[in-house]
Design a protein around this motif. Structure first.
Motif, PDB file in Angstrom:
ATOM      1  N   SER A   1       0.877  -1.508   0.204  1.00 51.80           N
ATOM      2  CA  SER A   1       0.128   0.118   0.021  1.00 51.80           C
ATOM      3  C   SER A   1       0.751   1.089   0.108  1.00 51.80           C
ATOM      4  O   SER A   1       0.461   2.095  -0.410  1.00 51.80           O
ATOM      5  N   GLN A   2       2.148   1.067  -0.204  1.00 52.97           N
ATOM      6  CA  GLN A   2       3.369   2.231  -0.338  1.00 52.97           C
ATOM      7  C   GLN A   2       3.896   2.116  -1.233  1.00 52.97           C
ATOM      8  O   GLN A   2       4.296   1.235  -1.269  1.00 52.97           O
ATOM      9  N   LEU A   3       4.394   3.533  -1.579  1.00 55.43           N
ATOM     10  CA  LEU A   3       4.363   4.188  -2.979  1.00 55.43           C
ATOM     11  C   LEU A   3       5.919   3.996  -2.046  1.00 55.43           C
ATOM     12  O   LEU A   3       6.670   5.471  -2.459  1.00 55.43           O
TER      13      LEU A   3
ATOM     14  N   ARG B   1       8.253  13.285  -8.496  1.00 53.28           N
ATOM     15  CA  ARG B   1       8.126  12.128  -7.455  1.00 53.28           C
ATOM     16  C   ARG B   1       7.008  12.133  -7.354  1.00 53.28           C
ATOM     17  O   ARG B   1       6.352  12.569  -7.371  1.00 53.28           O
ATOM     18  N   PRO B   2       6.219  10.484  -8.294  1.00 55.09           N
ATOM     19  CA  PRO B   2       5.136  10.344  -8.139  1.00 55.09           C
ATOM     20  C   PRO B   2       4.653   9.705  -6.742  1.00 55.09           C
ATOM     21  O   PRO B   2       5.121   9.561  -6.075  1.00 55.09           O
ATOM     22  N   VAL B   3       3.130  10.102  -6.721  1.00 55.69           N
ATOM     23  CA  VAL B   3       2.197  10.052  -5.555  1.00 55.69           C
ATOM     24  C   VAL B   3       1.579   9.113  -5.608  1.00 55.69           C
ATOM     25  O   VAL B   3       0.989   8.986  -4.475  1.00 55.69           O
ATOM     26  N   ARG B   4       1.584   8.432  -6.932  1.00 53.36           N
ATOM     27  CA  ARG B   4       0.303   7.525  -7.171  1.00 53.36           C
ATOM     28  C   ARG B   4       0.415   6.396  -7.630  1.00 53.36           C
ATOM     29  O   ARG B   4       1.406   6.767  -9.031  1.00 53.36           O
ATOM     30  N   ALA B   5       0.281   5.167  -7.490  1.00 53.56           N
ATOM     31  CA  ALA B   5       0.682   4.467  -8.271  1.00 53.56           C
ATOM     32  C   ALA B   5      -0.322   2.852  -8.504  1.00 53.56           C
ATOM     33  O   ALA B   5      -0.749   2.919  -7.721  1.00 53.56           O
ATOM     34  N   VAL B   6      -0.711   2.157 -10.010  1.00 50.78           N
ATOM     35  CA  VAL B   6      -1.511   1.344  -9.785  1.00 50.78           C
ATOM     36  C   VAL B   6      -0.921   0.195 -10.202  1.00 50.78           C
ATOM     37  O   VAL B   6       0.397   0.575 -11.044  1.00 50.78           O
TER      38      VAL B   6
ATOM     39  N   VAL C   1      -5.152  -5.978  -9.317  1.00 55.47           N
ATOM     40  CA  VAL C   1      -4.523  -4.949  -9.170  1.00 55.47           C
ATOM     41  C   VAL C   1      -4.137  -3.839  -7.868  1.00 55.47           C
ATOM     42  O   VAL C   1      -5.357  -4.140  -7.125  1.00 55.47           O
ATOM     43  N   ALA C   2      -3.637  -3.494  -7.948  1.00 56.55           N
ATOM     44  CA  ALA C   2      -3.328  -2.537  -6.404  1.00 56.55           C
ATOM     45  C   ALA C   2      -3.092  -1.428  -6.648  1.00 56.55           C
ATOM     46  O   ALA C   2      -2.275  -0.686  -7.680  1.00 56.55           O
ATOM     47  N   GLU C   3      -3.587   0.063  -5.986  1.00 61.89           N
ATOM     48  CA  GLU C   3      -3.075   0.929  -5.750  1.00 61.89           C
ATOM     49  C   GLU C   3      -2.710   1.377  -4.635  1.00 61.89           C
ATOM     50  O   GLU C   3      -2.770   1.446  -3.361  1.00 61.89           O
ATOM     51  N   LEU C   4      -1.784   2.365  -5.241  1.00 59.00           N
ATOM     52  CA  LEU C   4      -0.204   2.879  -4.165  1.00 59.00           C
ATOM     53  C   LEU C   4      -0.460   4.151  -3.888  1.00 59.00           C
ATOM     54  O   LEU C   4      -0.728   5.261  -4.641  1.00 59.00           O
ATOM     55  N   THR C   5      -0.128   4.873  -2.986  1.00 55.04           N
ATOM     56  CA  THR C   5      -0.147   6.000  -2.425  1.00 55.04           C
ATOM     57  C   THR C   5       1.491   6.190  -1.826  1.00 55.04           C
ATOM     58  O   THR C   5       1.807   5.429  -1.276  1.00 55.04           O
ATOM     59  N   ILE C   6       2.259   7.472  -2.224  1.00 61.99           N
ATOM     60  CA  ILE C   6       3.737   7.374  -1.626  1.00 61.99           C
ATOM     61  C   ILE C   6       3.447   7.482   0.040  1.00 61.99           C
ATOM     62  O   ILE C   6       2.978   7.608   0.842  1.00 61.99           O
ATOM     63  N   GLY C   7       4.015   6.539   0.856  1.00 61.21           N
ATOM     64  CA  GLY C   7       4.383   5.888   1.920  1.00 61.21           C
ATOM     65  C   GLY C   7       4.694   7.063   2.789  1.00 61.21           C
ATOM     66  O   GLY C   7       5.580   7.434   2.875  1.00 61.21           O
ATOM     67  N   ALA C   8       3.919   6.959   4.301  1.00 64.88           N
ATOM     68  CA  ALA C   8       4.739   7.740   5.602  1.00 64.88           C
ATOM     69  C   ALA C   8       5.345   6.443   5.689  1.00 64.88           C
ATOM     70  O   ALA C   8       5.385   5.788   6.184  1.00 64.88           O
TER      71      ALA C   8
END
Lengths: 254, 254
Positions: free
Chosen positions: A97-99, A187-192, B246-253
């Motif tokens: 869940s983290q990029l 820098r990207p903030v979201r990805a699939v 398929v997974a969606e990711l967001t930038i990780g803290a």
DNA sequence: TAGTGGTCTAGACCACCCG
DNA sequence: GGGTGGTCTAGACCACTAT
């Protein structure tokens, strides 16, 4: 030693070992011996010729049985040395869940990560790359391919494509692609990500040091800026025996 | 036909086909023929005996080359009928960030989903199940195993364990486990999944109708109530050639 | 019944690793 | 050099599928 051998591979045991072809019975016998600890992790199997003799089958049949267990990852062959029970490698866990970047991720868990570059270059985009990255005609794309290595063990092959607009010269990337993109404020903030399992082909298996046909996690990732613009398109192939992805799910609004 | 055969499998072509053992050259030749469309999806290969004759190698060598391509999923063998170029199956996409049931999920995309029950029963929990589900000594666990089938094609094997407290009688589950849990007001709202790739063993491969060693997505899921209590522990094995996550990711803290 | 893949054999030689 | 796995052969018979 001879006692052990005949105890496991006696023809009587094989004939009594259920239905099916000889090599299937032999495979089951070997599998069972590993499962019940009769053969332990790291143990060497007897030479193929000896197994053949004791089980009263041809060496080809022995090899066929071992072939299957190697494909299943239970045994490993070492040319000139012997056949051994696989020692499971400790799996690397990746939070889905983290990029994050590979480099940063490995550092965080105290592993020494390095990469070997397989390719860096600027190219005319493929139709796929034009579609996915939203490239205009005439623009270029930077391609970076590398072998990811953690604690001296090859872990993954990664092919990244970045719009030339965001990364005109791939040669400037030395360790972390994401660090370089951050420097350029893209820098990207979201990805699939799209994840599937696949049997490895010769070339990939060779790079990762696993047998042809070994299971791999295939991951395609498209990363986006806050604006929604696609930055990066990466296809990765991870060793199935060395990588775990962990994802957290919540109840879905339909 | 004979012209085509010799055009692909001529000994000259094999000897000129790079380094390596004969079966590797032959494998590359076949792989190339498929890639450039010389052999199309669904096409039958010539009989092994014919290939052996034209390529001037033994049948065993031909089989070894084909074995590898079958393991890579490029060819399929049909006993008594022939060897064919694989027709790729259309992949099912599963959204990773949402917690849904298989039945509901397939219905939503207009596919006919059904299951075959492999097992339903009440058992004394294994150490794993006690740990993960947080079971007290003396409690029981319901186990449900089934084969997931979408549009008449086996897709996955699923082994679910539920605390006896939440599901005292697994026989009441007929289609959707989640629907039954909802009825009892213990439907999970959150889950953690662990995803990896593995080569299938004989028993699983048989159920899913793929060759031994085919790549599978192995998924372990632990589902939780809003209270944080674990409800369900499920181990699934999906056909790698038929399933995409398929997974969606967001930038990780960090 | 004819044709195809599936199994199995006995033996040969090569390539690699290690003491 | 001795032992191990890796490749390869020629031929046999079995099991399944189509017609």
């Amino acid at each position: 030693m001879t006692e052990d051998l005949s105890a496991i591979f006696s023809p009587e045991r094989l004939s009594g070992g259920g239905p099916g072809p000889l090599y299937v019975k032999l495979r089951r016998t070997l599998e069972e011996a590993v499962k019940i600890g009769r053969l332990k992790q790291g143990d060497a199997l007897p030479p193929e010729r000896d197994i053949a003799e004791f089980a009263a089958v041809s060496r080809v049949t022995v090899r066929k049985a071992i072939d299957d267990l190697v494909a299943e990852g239970i045994l490993v062959r070492r040319h000139g040395s012997g056949t051994f029970v696989t020692k499971p490698v400790s799996k690397v866990e990746q939070r889905l869940s983290q990029l994050t970047s590979f480099t940063e991720d490995m550092a965080r868990r105290g592993m020494t990560a390095r990469s070997e570059w397989l390719h860096k270059g600027i190219h005319t985009p493929s139709p796929d790359e034009m579609m996915i990255l939203g490239l205009a005609a005439g623009t270029k794309v930077s391609r970076l391919s590398r072998l990811r290595i953690a604690d001296d063990q090859p872990l993954a092959i990664e092919h990244a494509s970045v719009s030339g607009e965001f990364l005109p010269d791939p040669a400037v990337v030395t360790t972390s692609l994401y660090a370089e993109l951050e420097k350029r404020q893209v820098r990207p903030v979201r990805a699939v990500q799209r994840i599937s399992a696949t049997n490895m082909k010769e070339s990939d298996a060779g790079l990762l040091g696993v047998p042809v046909g070994a299971a791999g996690l295939s991951i395609e990732r498209i990363s986006y800026l806050g604006s929604g613009r696609a930055v990066e398109f990466t296809r990765s192939l991870y060793r199935g025996d060395a990588y775990d992805f962990v994802a957290e799910l919540t109840i879905g609004a339909t």
